[in-house]
Scaffold this active site. Sequence first.
Site, PDB file in Angstrom:
ATOM      1  N   HIS A 226      -9.745  13.821   1.102  1.00  0.00           N
ATOM      2  CA  HIS A 226      -9.395  15.085   0.453  1.00  0.00           C
ATOM      3  C   HIS A 226      -9.787  16.301   0.840  1.00  0.00           C
ATOM      4  O   HIS A 226     -11.093  16.377   1.278  1.00  0.00           O
ATOM      5  CB  HIS A 226     -10.080  14.907  -1.044  1.00  0.00           C
ATOM      6  CG  HIS A 226      -9.496  13.893  -1.847  1.00  0.00           C
ATOM      7  ND1 HIS A 226      -8.645  13.875  -2.691  1.00  0.00           N
ATOM      8  CD2 HIS A 226     -10.015  12.366  -1.818  1.00  0.00           C
ATOM      9  CE1 HIS A 226      -8.397  12.416  -3.351  1.00  0.00           C
ATOM     10  NE2 HIS A 226      -9.103  11.628  -2.864  1.00  0.00           N
TER      11      HIS A 226
ATOM     12  N   CYS B 155       0.810  -1.037  -0.012  1.00  0.00           N
ATOM     13  CA  CYS B 155       0.023   0.141   0.071  1.00  0.00           C
ATOM     14  C   CYS B 155       0.696   1.233   0.074  1.00  0.00           C
ATOM     15  O   CYS B 155       1.676   1.503   0.877  1.00  0.00           O
ATOM     16  CB  CYS B 155      -0.861  -0.143   1.179  1.00  0.00           C
ATOM     17  SG  CYS B 155      -1.896   1.436   1.420  1.00  0.00           S
TER      18      CYS B 155
ATOM     19  N   HIS C 152      -8.543   7.654   2.844  1.00  0.00           N
ATOM     20  CA  HIS C 152      -7.816   9.253   3.012  1.00  0.00           C
ATOM     21  C   HIS C 152      -9.222  10.188   2.870  1.00  0.00           C
ATOM     22  O   HIS C 152     -10.214  10.043   2.046  1.00  0.00           O
ATOM     23  CB  HIS C 152      -6.986   9.363   1.836  1.00  0.00           C
ATOM     24  CG  HIS C 152      -7.342   8.922   0.405  1.00  0.00           C
ATOM     25  ND1 HIS C 152      -7.094   7.580   0.090  1.00  0.00           N
ATOM     26  CD2 HIS C 152      -7.812   9.745  -0.464  1.00  0.00           C
ATOM     27  CE1 HIS C 152      -7.762   7.425  -1.026  1.00  0.00           C
ATOM     28  NE2 HIS C 152      -7.915   8.667  -1.421  1.00  0.00           N
TER      29      HIS C 152
ATOM     30  N   ASP D 192      -1.676  16.304  -2.395  1.00  0.00           N
ATOM     31  CA  ASP D 192      -1.780  15.413  -3.326  1.00  0.00           C
ATOM     32  C   ASP D 192      -0.930  15.779  -4.495  1.00  0.00           C
ATOM     33  O   ASP D 192      -0.567  16.850  -4.930  1.00  0.00           O
ATOM     34  CB  ASP D 192      -3.173  15.727  -3.792  1.00  0.00           C
ATOM     35  CG  ASP D 192      -3.974  14.341  -4.628  1.00  0.00           C
ATOM     36  OD1 ASP D 192      -4.538  13.805  -4.202  1.00  0.00           O
ATOM     37  OD2 ASP D 192      -3.352  14.307  -5.718  1.00  0.00           O
TER      38      ASP D 192
ATOM     39  N   CYS E 119       0.558   3.502   3.146  1.00  0.00           N
ATOM     40  CA  CYS E 119       1.254   2.622   4.325  1.00  0.00           C
ATOM     41  C   CYS E 119       2.993   3.183   4.164  1.00  0.00           C
ATOM     42  O   CYS E 119       3.502   3.188   5.298  1.00  0.00           O
ATOM     43  CB  CYS E 119       1.251   1.242   4.347  1.00  0.00           C
ATOM     44  SG  CYS E 119      -0.640   0.817   5.078  1.00  0.00           S
TER      45      CYS E 119
HETATM   46  P1  AMP Z   1      -8.866   8.586  -4.683  1.00  0.00           P
HETATM   47  O1  AMP Z   1      -8.620   8.611  -6.090  1.00  0.00           O
HETATM   48  O2  AMP Z   1      -9.559   9.106  -3.829  1.00  0.00           O
HETATM   49  O3  AMP Z   1      -8.363   7.187  -4.143  1.00  0.00           O
HETATM   50  O4  AMP Z   1      -7.520   9.567  -4.251  1.00  0.00           O
HETATM   51  C1  AMP Z   1      -5.928   9.225  -4.337  1.00  0.00           C
HETATM   52  C2  AMP Z   1      -5.331  10.391  -4.674  1.00  0.00           C
HETATM   53  O5  AMP Z   1      -3.833  10.008  -4.328  1.00  0.00           O
HETATM   54  C3  AMP Z   1      -5.139  11.062  -5.783  1.00  0.00           C
HETATM   55  O6  AMP Z   1      -5.824  12.274  -5.771  1.00  0.00           O
HETATM   56  C4  AMP Z   1      -3.855  10.977  -6.391  1.00  0.00           C
HETATM   57  O7  AMP Z   1      -3.560  12.186  -6.979  1.00  0.00           O
HETATM   58  C5  AMP Z   1      -3.084  10.837  -5.034  1.00  0.00           C
HETATM   59  N1  AMP Z   1      -1.765  10.293  -5.168  1.00  0.00           N
HETATM   60  C6  AMP Z   1      -1.472   9.284  -5.729  1.00  0.00           C
HETATM   61  N2  AMP Z   1       0.000   8.818  -5.933  1.00  0.00           N
HETATM   62  C7  AMP Z   1       0.341   9.765  -5.000  1.00  0.00           C
HETATM   63  C8  AMP Z   1       1.498  10.268  -4.157  1.00  0.00           C
HETATM   64  N3  AMP Z   1       2.600   9.539  -4.818  1.00  0.00           N
HETATM   65  N4  AMP Z   1       1.763  11.245  -3.571  1.00  0.00           N
HETATM   66  C9  AMP Z   1       0.580  12.229  -3.433  1.00  0.00           C
HETATM   67  N5  AMP Z   1      -0.629  11.814  -3.561  1.00  0.00           N
HETATM   68  C10 AMP Z   1      -0.662  10.589  -4.680  1.00  0.00           C
HETATM   69 ZN    ZN Z   2      -2.268   1.160   3.589  1.00  0.00          ZN
END
Ligand code: AMP
Ligand code: ZN
Length: 116
Positions: free
Chosen positions: A104, A6, A102, A32, A9
């Site tokens: 947002h 993950c 998470h 993000d 994680c």
């Molecule tokens: P969700 O689509 O609600 O699961 O949100 C996941 C979020 O994680 C998205 O907005 C992605 O842009 C963000 N995300 C993915 N990889 C990373 C990363 N390495 N660092 C920061 N945010 C990320």
């Molecule tokens: Zn996790």
Amino acid sequence: MNEPDCLFCKFATGKIPVNFVYETEHVLAFRDINPQAPSHILIIPRRHIATINEIEDSDAELVGMLVTAARDIAKQEGTDTAGFRVTMNCNKAAGQSVFHVHLHLLGGRKFAWPPG
Ligand code: AMP
Ligand code: ZN
């Protein structure tokens, strides 16, 4: 406790370094990578929970901490007065792409309703 595959994680355990904008014993927040607003922050529990569906009643306090973190970070970001949006996506239809719960926290622009 933590899932080896993950991404969030790995952030929580320090396996992948990330800059935290907020950090407590149970909650972490970071920007993000693909921001959808001038201020777009992800707030996560340190402990792995895949989706809202896996939240237990006994996690209520922890989940509440995600919201109190949003309150504090919005103030930090200066988006508290103008307003901000908090979103949690659950599973594919809602667009969840990282399966570690998470919240947002989006701010710094006007948001449409209903959401897309
Ligand atoms: P969700 O689509 O609600 O699961 O949100 C996941 C979020 O994680 C998205 O907005 C992605 O842009 C963000 N995300 C993915 N990889 C990373 C990363 N390495 N660092 C920061 N945010 C990320
Ligand atoms: Zn996790």
